[in-house]
Design a protein around this motif. Sequence first.
Motif, PDB file in Angstrom:
ATOM      1  N   GLU A 149       0.812  -1.215   0.000  1.00 23.02           N
ATOM      2  CA  GLU A 149       0.000   0.000   0.000  1.00 23.02           C
ATOM      3  C   GLU A 149       0.849   1.270   0.000  1.00 23.02           C
ATOM      4  OE1 GLU A 149      -2.357  -0.512   3.505  1.00 23.02           O
ATOM      5  OE2 GLU A 149      -0.970   0.625   4.769  1.00 23.02           O
ATOM      6  N   ARG A 183      -3.082   5.676   4.774  1.00 23.23           N
ATOM      7  CA  ARG A 183      -3.828   4.515   4.294  1.00 23.23           C
ATOM      8  C   ARG A 183      -4.775   4.027   5.387  1.00 23.23           C
ATOM      9  NH1 ARG A 183      -2.497   6.394   0.122  1.00 23.23           N
ATOM     10  NH2 ARG A 183      -0.979   5.525  -1.342  1.00 23.23           N
ATOM     11  N   TRP A 187      -9.500   3.214   2.047  1.00 27.20           N
ATOM     12  CA  TRP A 187      -8.560   3.295   0.926  1.00 27.20           C
ATOM     13  C   TRP A 187      -8.210   1.890   0.423  1.00 27.20           C
ATOM     14  CZ3 TRP A 187      -3.931   1.246  -0.378  1.00 27.20           C
ATOM     15  CH2 TRP A 187      -3.282   1.804  -1.480  1.00 27.20           C
ATOM     16  N   ARG A 188      -8.032   0.928   1.330  1.00 24.68           N
ATOM     17  CA  ARG A 188      -7.652  -0.429   0.926  1.00 24.68           C
ATOM     18  C   ARG A 188      -8.755  -1.079   0.107  1.00 24.68           C
ATOM     19  NH1 ARG A 188      -5.991  -0.074   6.587  1.00 24.68           N
ATOM     20  NH2 ARG A 188      -3.742   0.419   6.543  1.00 24.68           N
ATOM     21  N   ASP A 191      -8.590   0.620  -3.215  1.00 25.03           N
ATOM     22  CA  ASP A 191      -7.433   0.133  -3.982  1.00 25.03           C
ATOM     23  C   ASP A 191      -7.709  -1.239  -4.583  1.00 25.03           C
ATOM     24  OD1 ASP A 191      -4.622   0.375  -4.819  1.00 25.03           O
ATOM     25  OD2 ASP A 191      -4.260  -1.258  -3.417  1.00 25.03           O
TER      26      ASP A 191
END
Length: 246
Positions: A149, A183, A187-188, A191
């Motif tokens: 990340e 992060r 966000w993960r 992503d």
Amino acid sequence: MGIKTQRITRKTHRYLGLFIGIQFLFWTIGGLYFSWNNMDDVHGETLLDKTEHNFHFSYDQRTTDLLAHLEEWDSQPILSVEGVVVNQDSLLRITRANDVKFVNLTDKKIQEALTKDESVALVKSRLYEDLDIANVNYLTEKEITKGHEYRGGALPAYAITLKHPTNTTVYVHPITAKITKVRNDNWRRFDFLWMLHVMDFETRDHITNWTLRIFSILGLLTILSGLYLFYISSPTIRKFKTRLKK
């Protein structure tokens, strides 16, 4: 129009739809998530202020002597001097031609980078609420993989994870005293869906990859075959064509 051609078209459309339909689903889910999400939250801006907190400072004789000694020491010209707030401490960030150094205004010592404690203090000074630190990791190139990340971030870096339901990790580049990335779980998820959206399963950033190109072409063929089937099977179009013949 021959019966054989119609059968081939229908069969092609059916199997294309089955094959490409899963990716269409991923594209749709990703598009919904991207468009309905709070991007400030994705970027961590609802939890902390990522902007730099610089300050104006006055030169005293000792600071002036330190800067002169630093420049004389290895003959590197000083390009800029900025005041950086790190919690209770104030540092001068000295940018030179080939590196960055810091002068601590409390004890006037010169240092190469922020320490672990100073990096944590930098993060805590930017938080909107008082949060505990879950853990701190020091990252170098060895720890960063293509799918990490923090890929593409300046190294080395301190990864400072907060005790918060969002599992937020703040990355600090100690050589420049800057927060480089934030992060969190939002966000993960973003992503992961972006990876499925652009079909880059390694770096997740390369949008011109051949997998995406091939699936885009197959998607276009699926749409065109569906329009063609509508054309050859529509009663309205058949009636229109019959009237034209008359």
